[in-house]
Design an enzyme around this catalytic site. Sequence first.
Site, PDB file in Angstrom:
ATOM      1  N   CYS A 159      -0.518  11.514  -6.658  1.00 15.50           N
ATOM      2  CA  CYS A 159      -1.152  10.711  -5.609  1.00 15.50           C
ATOM      3  C   CYS A 159      -1.404  11.583  -4.388  1.00 15.50           C
ATOM      4  CB  CYS A 159      -0.235   9.553  -5.240  1.00 15.50           C
ATOM      5  SG  CYS A 159      -0.730   8.677  -3.739  1.00 15.50           S
ATOM      6  N   CYS A 213      -0.583   3.255  -5.848  1.00 17.46           N
ATOM      7  CA  CYS A 213       0.625   4.077  -5.949  1.00 17.46           C
ATOM      8  C   CYS A 213       1.874   3.268  -5.620  1.00 17.46           C
ATOM      9  CB  CYS A 213       0.486   5.256  -4.999  1.00 17.46           C
ATOM     10  SG  CYS A 213       1.988   6.240  -4.838  1.00 17.46           S
ATOM     11  N   CYS A 244       3.474   4.940  -2.027  1.00 19.60           N
ATOM     12  CA  CYS A 244       2.829   4.816  -0.710  1.00 19.60           C
ATOM     13  C   CYS A 244       1.805   3.694  -0.662  1.00 19.60           C
ATOM     14  CB  CYS A 244       2.197   6.140  -0.288  1.00 19.60           C
ATOM     15  SG  CYS A 244       0.691   6.576  -1.167  1.00 19.60           S
ATOM     16  N   CYS A 299       0.956  10.746  -1.255  1.00 22.33           N
ATOM     17  CA  CYS A 299       2.403  10.980  -1.112  1.00 22.33           C
ATOM     18  C   CYS A 299       2.957  11.959  -2.139  1.00 22.33           C
ATOM     19  CB  CYS A 299       3.159   9.658  -1.238  1.00 22.33           C
ATOM     20  SG  CYS A 299       3.167   8.999  -2.922  1.00 22.33           S
ATOM     21  N   CYS A 347      -9.102   3.357 -14.510  1.00 20.33           N
ATOM     22  CA  CYS A 347     -10.321   4.021 -14.030  1.00 20.33           C
ATOM     23  C   CYS A 347     -10.045   4.496 -12.609  1.00 20.33           C
ATOM     24  CB  CYS A 347     -11.483   3.020 -14.072  1.00 20.33           C
ATOM     25  SG  CYS A 347     -13.010   3.666 -13.374  1.00 20.33           S
TER      26      CYS A 347
HETATM   27 ZN   LIG Z   1       1.215   7.618  -3.203  1.00 19.87          ZN
END
Ligand SMILES: [Zn+2]
Length: 177
Positions: A84, A144, A147, A87, A164
């Site tokens: 991600c 995520c 975060c 984070c 996706c």
């Molecule tokens: Zn994150």
Amino acid sequence: MKNGINRRRLLAGAAVGLVGASSQPVMAKLVSKGGGYEFEVQRTDAEWKEMLTPEEFEILRSGGTEAPKSSPYWENKETGIYSCKGCDLEVYDSQYKTQLDKGWVFFFHGIPNTVMFGIDKINPYGASDSATEGPAGHLIEAHCRRCGSHLGHVLQVGLFILHCINGTALDFEPKSA
Ligand SMILES: [Zn+2]
């Protein structure tokens, strides 16, 4: 670009530290998608804008969608881990990746306990032949776990359920054999 990434990692590390320190009430803004869940990493919009490019902010924090094939990751065949961009949590493994000509980054599933789901009221893809839509045209959003940043959507494509994902929301780390 490299400098931006390094600076971002620095800020990410600092923010994680602040969240853990009880004497620091700095990370005031509560980011919650409902259900009482609080994300481990929380930042103000100003902090997000400091560490992200405008396009990254639009996608990760405003639920935007990148133009198809705008991120090179859509056709990346390298072995490695996608994390991600908000984070650094490792969210997708290349072994679960599949490539579709639609031009976003597709995975059969995320790394366990990393991706959460919500309802996105806007279908960013427009009229689609393959996206599974609810009665009101809503899509399932993938974000995520750490975060809360928007990563993309979960769609039915043929007989598969696929994530996706916006390549802009991810960093890729090749796995050394
Ligand atoms: Zn994150």
